[in-house]
Design an enzyme around this catalytic site. Structure first.
Site, PDB file in Angstrom:
ATOM      1  N   LYS A  12       0.847  -1.203   0.000  1.00 43.99           N
ATOM      2  CA  LYS A  12       0.000   0.000   0.000  1.00 43.99           C
ATOM      3  C   LYS A  12       0.875   1.243   0.000  1.00 43.99           C
ATOM      4  O   LYS A  12       2.041   1.210   0.406  1.00 43.99           O
ATOM      5  CB  LYS A  12      -0.939   0.023   1.221  1.00 43.99           C
ATOM      6  CG  LYS A  12      -0.246   0.033   2.596  1.00 43.99           C
ATOM      7  CD  LYS A  12       0.223   1.386   3.077  1.00 43.99           C
ATOM      8  CE  LYS A  12       0.995   1.272   4.386  1.00 43.99           C
ATOM      9  NZ  LYS A  12       1.783   2.475   4.725  1.00 43.99           N
ATOM     10  N   PRO A  93       9.553  -4.217  -0.631  1.00 46.55           N
ATOM     11  CA  PRO A  93      10.686  -3.831   0.215  1.00 46.55           C
ATOM     12  C   PRO A  93      10.300  -3.860   1.702  1.00 46.55           C
ATOM     13  O   PRO A  93       9.173  -3.493   2.046  1.00 46.55           O
ATOM     14  CB  PRO A  93      11.003  -2.405  -0.245  1.00 46.55           C
ATOM     15  CG  PRO A  93      10.455  -2.310  -1.626  1.00 46.55           C
ATOM     16  CD  PRO A  93       9.255  -3.218  -1.665  1.00 46.55           C
ATOM     17  N   GLY A  97       7.584   1.340   4.673  1.00 42.67           N
ATOM     18  CA  GLY A  97       6.403   2.215   4.661  1.00 42.67           C
ATOM     19  C   GLY A  97       5.372   1.767   3.644  1.00 42.67           C
ATOM     20  O   GLY A  97       4.417   2.480   3.358  1.00 42.67           O
ATOM     21  N   LEU A  98       5.567   0.539   3.103  1.00 40.00           N
ATOM     22  CA  LEU A  98       4.666   0.024   2.070  1.00 40.00           C
ATOM     23  C   LEU A  98       3.752  -1.088   2.607  1.00 40.00           C
ATOM     24  O   LEU A  98       3.028  -1.725   1.836  1.00 40.00           O
ATOM     25  CB  LEU A  98       5.475  -0.488   0.869  1.00 40.00           C
ATOM     26  CG  LEU A  98       6.385   0.560   0.211  1.00 40.00           C
ATOM     27  CD1 LEU A  98       7.237  -0.072  -0.892  1.00 40.00           C
ATOM     28  CD2 LEU A  98       5.552   1.709  -0.368  1.00 40.00           C
ATOM     29  N   GLY A 100       4.356  -4.084   3.842  1.00 41.28           N
ATOM     30  CA  GLY A 100       4.646  -5.462   3.408  1.00 41.28           C
ATOM     31  C   GLY A 100       4.316  -6.515   4.454  1.00 41.28           C
ATOM     32  O   GLY A 100       3.575  -7.467   4.174  1.00 41.28           O
ATOM     33  N   SER A 102       2.456  -6.199   7.078  1.00 37.32           N
ATOM     34  CA  SER A 102       1.024  -6.120   7.393  1.00 37.32           C
ATOM     35  C   SER A 102       0.195  -6.805   6.307  1.00 37.32           C
ATOM     36  O   SER A 102      -0.807  -7.464   6.607  1.00 37.32           O
ATOM     37  CB  SER A 102       0.593  -4.654   7.495  1.00 37.32           C
ATOM     38  OG  SER A 102       1.337  -3.989   8.485  1.00 37.32           O
ATOM     39  N   ASP A 135      -2.062  -0.986   9.965  1.00 40.91           N
ATOM     40  CA  ASP A 135      -2.355  -1.093   8.527  1.00 40.91           C
ATOM     41  C   ASP A 135      -3.114  -2.369   8.177  1.00 40.91           C
ATOM     42  O   ASP A 135      -3.606  -2.511   7.050  1.00 40.91           O
ATOM     43  CB  ASP A 135      -1.043  -1.118   7.714  1.00 40.91           C
ATOM     44  CG  ASP A 135      -0.288   0.195   7.801  1.00 40.91           C
ATOM     45  OD1 ASP A 135      -0.926   1.229   8.050  1.00 40.91           O
ATOM     46  OD2 ASP A 135       0.939   0.164   7.604  1.00 40.91           O
TER      47      ASP A 135
END
Ligand code: C5P
Length: 292
Positions: A12, A93, A97-98, A100, A102, A135
């Site tokens: 996300k 990655p 902050g993407l 992953g 979660s 998240d």
């Protein structure tokens, strides 16, 4: 025993991330417009006697992996009388902050609810998800959504109008990154959620998704928290992508290029510096609805 299940766990980005203030429980109230992208990990769930994890990145295969914790949390509420062998193929990655970790945990909850016939309701799944991370409730479904509270209040939105997104993921490792960033935030960074609500309104009206409304409250404290981030920012300027916005607690940043061709150029120029850059598309679940 049932067959193995293979699921996609999508990354996300936060189109906006506003911090409203600190709560009595020590967490912060957030307002964020979140969007999943086609970049994803693959999660394989195979019936087994015990709960175990195998990961393409051995550094992530420890006992505290969020996907393992998701499986254990589900065992506690549904007592399936069996275990699962979880296999993670990582592409998102890590600690970037993407979302992953979660996303992997959300996929495990969804997959095991089906595989074990646990029959958990949406609300029960959401509260298990929130206990794993802020998240995770959004990532149970993904798509475009307005996310509020600690991350538990998820309002699905129609699909945001975006074609391509370039994501730069600086390789800067900061232990306990999210908690460290929240600890640096002061009331100066608090906003009232107006940008997020405005962007959500535009998306609801099926209008455009203007990058002028993209915002991240961690932006100001990120340069102090991530040593070397300023070098990445100047590299972005030199390729003409200076307006990149931080995703989550960073250090990944993203921008919407004006065309696929410009996106390819940004990606190549950033990769040329030895940096991790991806050209991705937004991703929505194929569940027959455009907003849940
Ligand atoms: O939920 P997650 O595990 O991502 O949160 C990591 C840390 O970030 C928490 O322990 C908390 O310190 C902080 N946090 C917060 N407010 C939120 C979400 C996270 O203060 N809404």
């Amino acid at each position: 025993m049932s067959d193995a299940l293979v699921l996609e766990a999508h990354a996300k980005i936060n189109l906006t991330l506003e911090i409203l203030g600190k709560r009595h429980d020590g967490y912060h109230n957030l307002v964020s417009v979140m969007q999943t992208v086609d970049l994803h990990d693959t999660v394989r769930l195979a019936p087994a006697h015990d709960i175990s994890l195998d990961c393409s990145d051995p550094a992530l295969a420890g006992d505290d992996n969020l996907a393992l914790r998701a499986a254990r949390a589900l065992v506690e509420v549904c007592d399936p009388g069996q275990g699962v062998r979880i296999t993670l193929e990582k592409r998102i990655p890590v600690a970037a902050g993407l979302g992953g970790g979660s996303a992997d945990a959300a996929a495990v909850l969804r997959g095991l609810n089906e595989m074990w016939d646990a029959g958990l309701s949406g609300g029960e799944m959401a509260s298990l998800a929130l206990a794993l991370g802020a998240d995770v409730p959004f990532l149970l479904r993904g798509g475009t959504a307005l996310v509020q509270g600690r991350g538990d209040d998820v309002t699905p939105l129609p699909s945001a109008a975006m074609e391509w997104i370039v994501i730069l993921s600086p390789e800067i490792d900061v232990a306990d990154k999210t908690a460290v960033l929240f600890a640096r935030v002061t009331p100066q960074q608090y906003t009232r959620g107006l940008l997020s609500h405005k962007l959500a309104g535009r998306i609801r009206a099926r209008s455009d998704t203007p990058a002028q409304l993209f915002f991240n409250a961690f932006e100001q404290v990120a340069d102090e928290a991530f040593p070397g981030l300023a070098d990445y920012r100047s590299g972005l300027e030199s390729v003409g992508a200076a307006d990149m916005v931080l995703s989550g607690a960073g250090p990944s940043m993203f921008a919407v290029p004006p065309s696929r061709e410009v996106g390819v150029a940004w990606q190549l120029l950033l990769q040329n510096r030895g940096w991790r850059a991806e050209l991705v598309r937004p991703w929505w679940p194929d569940d027959g609805t455009d907003e849940g």
